[in-house]
Design an enzyme around this catalytic site. Sequence first.
Site, PDB file in Angstrom:
ATOM      1  N   HIS A 187     -15.419-122.585  -7.079  1.00  0.00           N
ATOM      2  CA  HIS A 187     -14.572-121.750  -6.234  1.00  0.00           C
ATOM      3  C   HIS A 187     -15.266-120.523  -5.696  1.00  0.00           C
ATOM      4  O   HIS A 187     -14.948-120.065  -4.608  1.00  0.00           O
ATOM      5  CB  HIS A 187     -13.237-121.478  -6.920  1.00  0.00           C
ATOM      6  CG  HIS A 187     -12.394-122.695  -6.776  1.00  0.00           C
ATOM      7  ND1 HIS A 187     -12.560-123.783  -7.608  1.00  0.00           N
ATOM      8  CD2 HIS A 187     -11.522-123.073  -5.825  1.00  0.00           C
ATOM      9  CE1 HIS A 187     -11.779-124.753  -7.176  1.00  0.00           C
ATOM     10  NE2 HIS A 187     -11.132-124.354  -6.106  1.00  0.00           N
ATOM     11  N   ARG A 294      -5.206-124.488  -0.274  1.00  0.00           N
ATOM     12  CA  ARG A 294      -5.264-124.492  -1.745  1.00  0.00           C
ATOM     13  C   ARG A 294      -4.238-123.483  -2.248  1.00  0.00           C
ATOM     14  O   ARG A 294      -4.538-122.298  -2.374  1.00  0.00           O
ATOM     15  CB  ARG A 294      -6.657-124.089  -2.221  1.00  0.00           C
ATOM     16  CG  ARG A 294      -7.757-125.093  -1.925  1.00  0.00           C
ATOM     17  CD  ARG A 294      -9.080-124.611  -2.493  1.00  0.00           C
ATOM     18  NE  ARG A 294     -10.059-125.661  -2.613  1.00  0.00           N
ATOM     19  CZ  ARG A 294     -10.981-125.954  -1.692  1.00  0.00           C
ATOM     20  NH1 ARG A 294     -11.028-125.274  -0.570  1.00  0.00           N
ATOM     21  NH2 ARG A 294     -11.840-126.929  -1.897  1.00  0.00           N
ATOM     22  N   ARG A 330      -1.536-128.328  -0.122  1.00  0.00           N
ATOM     23  CA  ARG A 330      -1.697-129.003  -1.409  1.00  0.00           C
ATOM     24  C   ARG A 330      -0.864-128.293  -2.466  1.00  0.00           C
ATOM     25  O   ARG A 330      -0.901-127.063  -2.570  1.00  0.00           O
ATOM     26  CB  ARG A 330      -3.176-128.967  -1.815  1.00  0.00           C
ATOM     27  CG  ARG A 330      -3.399-129.572  -3.190  1.00  0.00           C
ATOM     28  CD  ARG A 330      -4.859-129.674  -3.506  1.00  0.00           C
ATOM     29  NE  ARG A 330      -5.419-128.390  -3.881  1.00  0.00           N
ATOM     30  CZ  ARG A 330      -6.716-128.211  -4.122  1.00  0.00           C
ATOM     31  NH1 ARG A 330      -7.563-129.213  -3.982  1.00  0.00           N
ATOM     32  NH2 ARG A 330      -7.176-127.032  -4.469  1.00  0.00           N
ATOM     33  N   GLU A 430      -9.386-138.091  -5.126  1.00  0.00           N
ATOM     34  CA  GLU A 430     -10.502-137.330  -5.699  1.00  0.00           C
ATOM     35  C   GLU A 430     -10.833-137.775  -7.118  1.00  0.00           C
ATOM     36  O   GLU A 430     -11.559-137.097  -7.835  1.00  0.00           O
ATOM     37  CB  GLU A 430     -10.214-135.827  -5.639  1.00  0.00           C
ATOM     38  CG  GLU A 430      -8.880-135.419  -6.231  1.00  0.00           C
ATOM     39  CD  GLU A 430      -8.626-133.910  -6.173  1.00  0.00           C
ATOM     40  OE1 GLU A 430      -9.559-133.136  -5.940  1.00  0.00           O
ATOM     41  OE2 GLU A 430      -7.470-133.517  -6.385  1.00  0.00           O
ATOM     42  N   ASN A 453     -15.345-133.098  -3.620  1.00  0.00           N
ATOM     43  CA  ASN A 453     -15.864-132.196  -4.660  1.00  0.00           C
ATOM     44  C   ASN A 453     -15.573-132.779  -6.034  1.00  0.00           C
ATOM     45  O   ASN A 453     -16.441-132.845  -6.901  1.00  0.00           O
ATOM     46  CB  ASN A 453     -15.201-130.813  -4.565  1.00  0.00           C
ATOM     47  CG  ASN A 453     -15.344-130.211  -3.185  1.00  0.00           C
ATOM     48  OD1 ASN A 453     -16.186-130.640  -2.418  1.00  0.00           O
ATOM     49  ND2 ASN A 453     -14.528-129.221  -2.886  1.00  0.00           N
ATOM     50  N   ASP A 454     -14.329-133.198  -6.216  1.00  0.00           N
ATOM     51  CA  ASP A 454     -13.977-133.804  -7.497  1.00  0.00           C
ATOM     52  C   ASP A 454     -14.356-135.283  -7.550  1.00  0.00           C
ATOM     53  O   ASP A 454     -14.740-135.778  -8.597  1.00  0.00           O
ATOM     54  CB  ASP A 454     -12.472-133.628  -7.780  1.00  0.00           C
ATOM     55  CG  ASP A 454     -12.193-132.262  -8.385  1.00  0.00           C
ATOM     56  OD1 ASP A 454     -12.990-131.831  -9.240  1.00  0.00           O
ATOM     57  OD2 ASP A 454     -11.219-131.624  -7.982  1.00  0.00           O
ATOM     58  N   ARG A 464     -19.084-130.256 -11.818  1.00  0.00           N
ATOM     59  CA  ARG A 464     -19.456-129.759 -10.492  1.00  0.00           C
ATOM     60  C   ARG A 464     -20.022-128.338 -10.502  1.00  0.00           C
ATOM     61  O   ARG A 464     -20.595-127.894  -9.520  1.00  0.00           O
ATOM     62  CB  ARG A 464     -18.259-129.844  -9.543  1.00  0.00           C
ATOM     63  CG  ARG A 464     -17.090-128.987  -9.915  1.00  0.00           C
ATOM     64  CD  ARG A 464     -15.846-129.401  -9.145  1.00  0.00           C
ATOM     65  NE  ARG A 464     -15.518-128.494  -8.064  1.00  0.00           N
ATOM     66  CZ  ARG A 464     -14.404-128.560  -7.341  1.00  0.00           C
ATOM     67  NH1 ARG A 464     -13.522-129.532  -7.567  1.00  0.00           N
ATOM     68  NH2 ARG A 464     -14.168-127.710  -6.386  1.00  0.00           N
ATOM     69  N   CYS A 501     -11.266-133.424   2.842  1.00  0.00           N
ATOM     70  CA  CYS A 501     -11.222-131.971   2.752  1.00  0.00           C
ATOM     71  C   CYS A 501     -12.216-131.442   1.720  1.00  0.00           C
ATOM     72  O   CYS A 501     -12.290-130.246   1.480  1.00  0.00           O
ATOM     73  CB  CYS A 501      -9.813-131.481   2.437  1.00  0.00           C
ATOM     74  SG  CYS A 501      -9.168-132.164   0.904  1.00  0.00           S
TER      75      CYS A 501
HETATM   76  C1  PEP Z   1     -12.033-131.556  -3.812  1.00  0.00           C
HETATM   77  O1  PEP Z   1     -11.967-131.792  -5.014  1.00  0.00           O
HETATM   78  O2  PEP Z   1     -12.827-132.151  -3.037  1.00  0.00           O
HETATM   79  C2  PEP Z   1     -11.182-130.522  -3.198  1.00  0.00           C
HETATM   80  C3  PEP Z   1     -11.146-130.358  -1.896  1.00  0.00           C
HETATM   81  O3  PEP Z   1     -10.428-129.742  -4.017  1.00  0.00           O
HETATM   82  P1  PEP Z   1     -10.967-128.534  -4.913  1.00  0.00           P
HETATM   83  O4  PEP Z   1     -12.354-128.201  -4.444  1.00  0.00           O
HETATM   84  O5  PEP Z   1     -10.003-127.419  -4.707  1.00  0.00           O
HETATM   85  O6  PEP Z   1     -10.935-129.110  -6.284  1.00  0.00           O
HETATM   86 MG    MG Z   2     -10.275-131.148  -6.234  1.00  0.00          MG
END
Ligand code: PEP
Ligand code: MG
Length: 570
Positions: A187, A294, A330, A430, A453-454, A464, A501
């Site tokens: 984040h 988010r 979300r 994800e 990302n996840d 991550r 996203c």
């Molecule tokens: C993701 O996991 O790709 C995502 C967009 O959500 P976050 O980064 O908030 O986990």
């Molecule tokens: Mg995520």
Amino acid sequence: MILRGIAASDGVGLGRAVCIREESLDYSAVTYSGKETEKARLQSAIDQFNERTAHMAEHIRKQVGQKESEILTGQIAMLADPFMLSQMQESIDNGSCAEAAVDAICTMYADMFAAVEDELMRQRATDVRDVRSRLLSILLGTAGVDLSDLPAGSVLVAQDLTPSMTVGLKKENVAAILTATGGKTSHSAILARALELPAVLSVSNVMEAVKDGDGLIVDGGEGIAILNPDERTRNEYLDRQEAFLKQRAALEVYRDQPTVNADGKQYSLYANIGSVKDAEAAAKSGAEGIGLFRTEFLFMNRTSLPDETVQYEAYKAVSQIMEGKEVIIRTLDVGGDKAIEYLGMEKEENPFLGYRAVRYCLDRPELYKVQLRALLRAGAEGHNIKIMIPLVTCVDEVRAARELLEQCKKELEEAQIPFDKDIALGAMIETPSAALIADLLAKECDFFSIGTNDLTQYTMAVDRGNAKVEKLYSPLQPAVLRSIKNVIAAARDAGIPVGMCGEAAADPRLLPLLMTWGLDEFSVSASAVLATRANIRRWLSADAARVTDEAMSLSTATGVEGYLAASVAQ
Ligand code: PEP
Ligand code: MG
């Protein structure tokens, strides 16, 4: 001295270090200096607390809203209670130093509130704990850096950069960010990109190596920082900074151009946001909608849950700023790396695999329904809002969320409150399980958005945010690519729209593949909108298809990365 880390947000920043160190509230070394002195110390700490809190409240009132600022003014009122003050003074009369008196009385009140059934009263426990720590830090002289009052040209150096630290941050005073932890999609990286600040994360020993006031150059593209550079190096990087800014300015020509590839196929290009303020930046960035709001950021930086009105106002405000364009919101993605202290969630062995996101929300329907109702209401009056569920792993979760949504609709109908009857409900894809059953989920969802990302983290089984396993963390791993391809195909077969996203949506290397597979919508940070549009416009469908075939025939991430980097550079 060169410090190396993860290149998390592009750009070059030069300035002086401001270190944000964890404060210790240990007062065991403080000795009792007599009744009168301790009482005077206590009073002076309370005065300082009131002054700072009033200042913060005013800031939050202007930036976020009246209701949120009242949480802070409420803390001032709490300390103004003569009974609480007299209890602290009595504790001093009995031989406690001011710190021990604050600790004992605040802890007593916090425990008392925490034991009450009523949710609102229980939330006051968090308030008292906050008052306790802030009073202690004033008394001990460890009060943290005030990020709303940094000198211009500050390079923030921290263990981690949390959303609450950045509440009052004035972007124009910050040259760059350096942290000891975090990865490309943590984040702090997402925040840095949203603020368009150069950032290098996971710099080992950065807190030990850097002192307040040290000169620093941060190259967010290269992932390096130079500590106390000489004049020649400074000049070299000033030139690089100018070149970077020129390059960014050159993208301005794409602001009013459509997002089409070289043979005219249209794509949607949206932005990711974390607040109403971010929506303003997104609107200015040339984004055609919001692909991910988010909402957990709305739940952070405060001491109790935002009620339905606070949430409704925020969702409506984003939609208004985007002038009715599509806004995908979300629902609360709490847990994992997103802590919300006042929810009092237990510490877990494996937080990323634990009680989080939709799992938590479905378990707390009274909390989830507040958000769903606010979303339904905000979707009325022509606002184009879609609801997206995070961390879906099975069909039951989507069904359960839909069931709650239907209950909320009924309640609103009965109360004659306007809402969007046809609001779309979609899933973030994800997790590997969601990707594997994308065909089944597609029958239950109105849309998909791929969270790379996840998806990368869970598919590759790599944290991550852990620099030690960063080498494995790539959306260009063949396993992740196959997964993405599968999800897009399932959505297309079912005839539902599919977006992305995760941060990979802005990766120019991945673009030809996503375009070939038929991704409909790319959602990227506001700072990446114009570059992504420019990149999409370069590709002919036939070239993208050829590159995709070749990339998918390769069996290693390094092979894919090397091949795609060369194709993109052509
Ligand atoms: C993701 O996991 O790709 C995502 C967009 O959500 P976050 O980064 O908030 O986990
Ligand atoms: Mg995520």
